[in-house]
Design a protein around this motif. Structure first.
Motif, PDB file in Angstrom:
ATOM      1  N   THR A 177      -2.513  -2.675 -11.382  1.00 29.10           N
ATOM      2  CA  THR A 177      -2.560  -3.602 -10.249  1.00 29.10           C
ATOM      3  C   THR A 177      -3.442  -4.813 -10.528  1.00 29.10           C
ATOM      4  O   THR A 177      -3.238  -5.869  -9.926  1.00 29.10           O
ATOM      5  CB  THR A 177      -3.063  -2.877  -8.992  1.00 29.10           C
ATOM      6  OG1 THR A 177      -4.275  -2.176  -9.307  1.00 29.10           O
ATOM      7  CG2 THR A 177      -2.043  -1.892  -8.479  1.00 29.10           C
ATOM      8  N   SER A 231      -8.698   1.823  -6.279  1.00 34.36           N
ATOM      9  CA  SER A 231      -8.126   2.912  -5.474  1.00 34.36           C
ATOM     10  C   SER A 231      -6.657   3.150  -5.810  1.00 34.36           C
ATOM     11  O   SER A 231      -6.172   4.271  -5.694  1.00 34.36           O
ATOM     12  CB  SER A 231      -8.272   2.597  -3.984  1.00 34.36           C
ATOM     13  OG  SER A 231      -7.695   1.346  -3.677  1.00 34.36           O
ATOM     14  N   HIS A 232      -5.941   2.104  -6.220  1.00 35.63           N
ATOM     15  CA  HIS A 232      -4.535   2.236  -6.613  1.00 35.63           C
ATOM     16  C   HIS A 232      -4.360   1.562  -7.971  1.00 35.63           C
ATOM     17  O   HIS A 232      -4.042   0.378  -8.035  1.00 35.63           O
ATOM     18  CB  HIS A 232      -3.615   1.582  -5.570  1.00 35.63           C
ATOM     19  CG  HIS A 232      -3.592   2.310  -4.262  1.00 35.63           C
ATOM     20  ND1 HIS A 232      -2.931   3.505  -4.091  1.00 35.63           N
ATOM     21  CD2 HIS A 232      -4.153   2.015  -3.075  1.00 35.63           C
ATOM     22  CE1 HIS A 232      -3.076   3.908  -2.842  1.00 35.63           C
ATOM     23  NE2 HIS A 232      -3.818   3.025  -2.210  1.00 35.63           N
ATOM     24  N   THR A 281      -8.448  -3.534  -5.452  1.00 36.68           N
ATOM     25  CA  THR A 281      -7.288  -2.675  -5.223  1.00 36.68           C
ATOM     26  C   THR A 281      -7.093  -1.714  -6.387  1.00 36.68           C
ATOM     27  O   THR A 281      -6.718  -0.555  -6.198  1.00 36.68           O
ATOM     28  CB  THR A 281      -6.025  -3.537  -5.033  1.00 36.68           C
ATOM     29  OG1 THR A 281      -6.218  -4.414  -3.928  1.00 36.68           O
ATOM     30  CG2 THR A 281      -4.806  -2.666  -4.764  1.00 36.68           C
ATOM     31  N   ASN A 295      -1.291   4.611   3.529  1.00 32.51           N
ATOM     32  CA  ASN A 295      -1.569   5.156   2.206  1.00 32.51           C
ATOM     33  C   ASN A 295      -2.679   4.431   1.477  1.00 32.51           C
ATOM     34  O   ASN A 295      -2.654   4.258   0.267  1.00 32.51           O
ATOM     35  CB  ASN A 295      -0.300   5.117   1.338  1.00 32.51           C
ATOM     36  CG  ASN A 295       0.831   5.886   1.970  1.00 32.51           C
ATOM     37  OD1 ASN A 295       0.614   6.934   2.563  1.00 32.51           O
ATOM     38  ND2 ASN A 295       2.049   5.363   1.834  1.00 32.51           N
ATOM     39  N   PHE A 341       1.089  -0.002  -9.887  1.00 32.86           N
ATOM     40  CA  PHE A 341       2.243  -0.111  -9.007  1.00 32.86           C
ATOM     41  C   PHE A 341       3.492   0.026  -9.872  1.00 32.86           C
ATOM     42  O   PHE A 341       3.490  -0.301 -11.053  1.00 32.86           O
ATOM     43  CB  PHE A 341       2.242  -1.423  -8.217  1.00 32.86           C
ATOM     44  CG  PHE A 341       2.386  -2.669  -9.039  1.00 32.86           C
ATOM     45  CD1 PHE A 341       3.625  -3.196  -9.362  1.00 32.86           C
ATOM     46  CD2 PHE A 341       1.253  -3.348  -9.488  1.00 32.86           C
ATOM     47  CE1 PHE A 341       3.746  -4.348 -10.116  1.00 32.86           C
ATOM     48  CE2 PHE A 341       1.365  -4.513 -10.233  1.00 32.86           C
ATOM     49  CZ  PHE A 341       2.617  -5.004 -10.560  1.00 32.86           C
ATOM     50  N   ASP A 398      -9.872   0.328  -0.114  1.00 31.70           N
ATOM     51  CA  ASP A 398      -8.664  -0.351  -0.566  1.00 31.70           C
ATOM     52  C   ASP A 398      -8.255  -1.397   0.427  1.00 31.70           C
ATOM     53  O   ASP A 398      -8.269  -1.172   1.623  1.00 31.70           O
ATOM     54  CB  ASP A 398      -7.551   0.688  -0.730  1.00 31.70           C
ATOM     55  CG  ASP A 398      -6.235   0.044  -1.087  1.00 31.70           C
ATOM     56  OD1 ASP A 398      -6.272  -0.944  -1.833  1.00 31.70           O
ATOM     57  OD2 ASP A 398      -5.198   0.525  -0.611  1.00 31.70           O
TER      58      ASP A 398
END
Length: 271
Positions: free
Chosen positions: A168, A155-156, A152, A250, A159, A255
């Motif tokens: 993350t 891609s992200h 995760t 999103n 948080f 992801d």
């Protein structure tokens, strides 16, 4: 004559739970059956299953190396086993559906059990000079959460928590602390070792332990595993989940959300 009061509705749909259980892949089913079988064996008082199969650092030697494979499937009580089964099932089902049954067997019987166990023994015995025994499938729960967190993160990366941006990849660490504070007799060190191995898995450093797909196809074809074994996931059937991928808002390519609905516990058997 008074009409009996209607029973309140169940918080879940039994038919959906039944459907989910019926579609579990083969290795995931076997792991759950083994966990239940060992819990039932522990009900008798002649032979202590927990003492026989737990990971006790000073009792792991050449003749007791089996402990590196038995400790994740042995639990110290009904609720310990139940919590870990609830936590592990969706994670392992997802892993097997994504990578295939033979790959799941090779990894969970091999490095995904022995590496976190070996790291725990190294720290517990030679650094902390302690001998605390551990059991429980949450070693696999936190390992898989660690792997998912790394994927995760690609891609992200962050948080938001108020005005703070938190990486993350740290989410399993927060979960590890939370479980240790919330539940007594859990092994913080055991969970931490599992997360570290999960990070290595997510980063791809354990790829050398994944059997080559060419060899897996040969074995599957030679033994006709797909035709003989119900719920078997073949190397060619494993489409990013053989049941498909649920759309995620999103979410970029590659992801996948971290499934943290349940958190299990590795039971600490010592002081």
């Amino acid at each position: 004559m008074a009409t009996p009061a209607a029973l309140p509705p169940l918080p879940f749909n039994p038919s959906r739970v039944r459907t989910y259980l019926l579609r579990l892949p083969l290795f995931t089913r076997l792991v759950l059956i083994i966990i239940i079988a060992f819990w039932l064996l522990e009900l008798q008082t002649i032979w202590s299953v927990v003492h026989w199969g737990s990971l006790i650092p000073e009792e792991v030697g050449l003749s007791t190396m089996y402990r590196l494979n038995t400790y994740p499937v042995i639990h110290s009580g009904f609720f310990h086993a139940l919590l870990n089964v609830l936590a592990l099932t969706p994670l392992m089902e997802r892993f097997e559906a994504e990578h295939g049954t033979l790959t799941a067997v090779a990894l969970f019987v091999g490095p995904l059990s022995t590496f976190p166990g070996g790291l725990y023994i190294l720290i517990e015995r030679f650094i902390l000079h302690s001998n605390t025994a551990v059991v429980g499938a949450s070693i696999w729960v936190f390992l898989l959460l660690g792997s998912e967190a790394i994927r995760t993160f690609k891609s992200h990366p962050y948080f938001s928590l108020g005005n703070y941006k938190i990486p993350t990849w740290t989410s399993p660490l927060f979960a590890c602390v939370f479980v240790s504070l919330l539940m007594s007799n859990t092994s913080f060190l055991g969970h931490l070792c599992a997360i570290l191995i999960g990070y290595l898995l997510g980063l791809g450093y354990l790829k050398i332990f994944v059997p080559p797909e060419k060899a897996l196809r040969w074995i599957e074809g030679k033994l006709n595993l797909l035709g003989r074994l119900p719920h078997y996931v073949s190397v060619d059937q494993k489409t990013y989940g053989r049941y498909g991928v649920l759309p995620t808002p999103n979410a970029g390519d590659g992801d996948r959300p971290i499934p943290m609905s349940y958190l299990g516990t590795t039971q600490r058997l010592g002081p």
